[in-house]
Design a protein around this motif. Structure first.
Motif, PDB file in Angstrom:
ATOM      1  N   PHE A  18     -91.784  10.114  25.758  1.00 39.85           N
ATOM      2  CA  PHE A  18     -91.451   9.122  26.981  1.00 39.85           C
ATOM      3  C   PHE A  18     -92.776   8.678  27.166  1.00 39.85           C
ATOM      4  O   PHE A  18     -93.905   9.335  27.218  1.00 39.85           O
ATOM      5  CB  PHE A  18     -90.803   9.638  28.097  1.00 39.85           C
ATOM      6  CG  PHE A  18     -91.062  10.783  28.967  1.00 39.85           C
ATOM      7  CD1 PHE A  18     -91.852  10.593  30.061  1.00 39.85           C
ATOM      8  CD2 PHE A  18     -90.832  12.159  28.380  1.00 39.85           C
ATOM      9  CE1 PHE A  18     -92.509  11.620  30.519  1.00 39.85           C
ATOM     10  CE2 PHE A  18     -91.546  13.062  29.326  1.00 39.85           C
ATOM     11  CZ  PHE A  18     -92.303  12.871  30.100  1.00 39.85           C
TER      12      PHE A  18
ATOM     13  N   ASP B  14     -85.227   4.690  26.982  1.00 38.21           N
ATOM     14  CA  ASP B  14     -86.412   5.105  27.597  1.00 38.21           C
ATOM     15  C   ASP B  14     -87.269   6.285  26.902  1.00 38.21           C
ATOM     16  O   ASP B  14     -88.453   6.897  27.325  1.00 38.21           O
ATOM     17  CB  ASP B  14     -85.827   6.045  28.923  1.00 38.21           C
ATOM     18  CG  ASP B  14     -85.178   4.982  29.780  1.00 38.21           C
ATOM     19  OD1 ASP B  14     -85.854   3.763  29.968  1.00 38.21           O
ATOM     20  OD2 ASP B  14     -84.127   5.146  30.401  1.00 38.21           O
ATOM     21  N   PHE B  15     -86.505   6.635  25.660  1.00 37.03           N
ATOM     22  CA  PHE B  15     -87.403   7.781  24.914  1.00 37.03           C
ATOM     23  C   PHE B  15     -87.424   7.200  23.443  1.00 37.03           C
ATOM     24  O   PHE B  15     -86.580   6.586  22.824  1.00 37.03           O
ATOM     25  CB  PHE B  15     -86.460   8.909  25.124  1.00 37.03           C
ATOM     26  CG  PHE B  15     -86.150   9.618  26.241  1.00 37.03           C
ATOM     27  CD1 PHE B  15     -86.938  10.653  26.934  1.00 37.03           C
ATOM     28  CD2 PHE B  15     -84.907   9.006  27.115  1.00 37.03           C
ATOM     29  CE1 PHE B  15     -86.948  10.978  28.159  1.00 37.03           C
ATOM     30  CE2 PHE B  15     -84.843   9.916  28.534  1.00 37.03           C
ATOM     31  CZ  PHE B  15     -85.748  10.819  28.996  1.00 37.03           C
TER      32      PHE B  15
END
Length: 278
Positions: free
Chosen positions: A257, A237-238
């Protein structure tokens, strides 16, 4: 039927009360000399605390309403502390007094330190186990305290907020800091933006700073002499980069993000994994 409606109404009142942060088990805000704050305490053992600064127009109570990051942090054993910023004009909520060139309406570092110490005494954790975080203008306030008084908190985790122009010319250090930002943030863009005025020499100018320039400053503060990061994460996600070959006791990481001006889902787990791994 009337008994059912009465029961339902009572349940709704209790649920509404549970969503209010208050001061631990009290519905009222906690108070120190310079202001008020709100707190939520985990059900199980306490591991530490997050002192979280709300965004523009928000409140401490509103910052701790149940949501992804709040629920995650409580589940992981962290007391959540959310101070109230100073009131803006009527109906515009609250904010923080730190912007360069503007009058300082409250000694914010002294206020936040008092909140930290009061909450530690009330809720049974060590004052040196507190992470300072914040969103948007609260993230900016977090960055300025990390710059001026890095020893005040165990680590710093601003989200979607950094320095304003003119950028600080120097910061104390070293610092342990994780900055999180949305790639498509248009409220606090990565490159900054002009809110009022023409340039930083205009005494009435109001300009958000450049996040990448800020990262360069943190590298210098932490004596990270290499430009290239030591570690990259490009899955999940990051998108993250970290600098490891720096001053002893420091930590510096940047997480992007694919979203806008929000605290993203998964942030609390990511941030606390980072902190607990220091």
């Amino acid at each position: 039927m009337n008994r059912f409606l009465a029961f339902f109404a009572a349940a709704m009142i209790n649920a509404a009360g549970a969503a209010q942060a208050g001061c631990g088990e009290s519905a009222d805000a906690c108070a120190v000399d310079l202001g008020t704050y709100h707190a939520r305490v985990p059900d199980g053992p306490v591991k530490g605390a997050i002192l979280y600064l709300h965004g523009f127009g928000g409140t401490g109570n509103g910052a701790l309403r149940p949501n992804d990051w709040v629920d995650t942090a409580l589940d992981r054993g962290y007391v959540l502390i959310a101070p109230d910023g100073l009131p803006y004009a009527e109906g515009r909520g609250r904010g923080w007094s730190f912007i360069p060139g503007r009058p300082k309406l409250r000694d914010e570092p002294a206020f936040l330190s008092a909140v930290r110490d009061d909450a530690a005494a009330r809720f049974g954790f060590s004052a040196d186990q507190v992470i300072l975080s914040g969103f948007s203008i609260g993230g900016s306030m977090t960055s300025y305290l990390a710059c001026g008084r890095p020893e005040s908190f165990a680590a710093y985790a601003p989200v979607a907020g950094g320095f304003w122009r003119p950028h600080p010319t120097d910061c104390a250090g070293p610092v342990r800091l994780l900055h999180t930002h949305g790639w498509t943030d248009s409220t606090v863009p990565l490159e900054g933006r002009v809110l009022r005025g023409d340039d930083a020499t205009d005494p009435q100018a109001l300009m958000q700073g450049d996040i990448f320039y800020t990262l360069r400053m943190w590298r210098e503060v932490n004596a990270c002499h290499q430009l290239r990061a030591d570690r990259y994460v490009t899955k999940g996600d990051f998108m993250r980069r970290a600098w490891d070959r720096c001053s002893e006791g420091s930590a510096l990481e940047f997480a992007l993000f694919p979203g806008g001006h929000v605290v993203p889902e998964g942030w609390a787990d990511m941030m606390l994994d980072w902190y607990e791994g220091l």
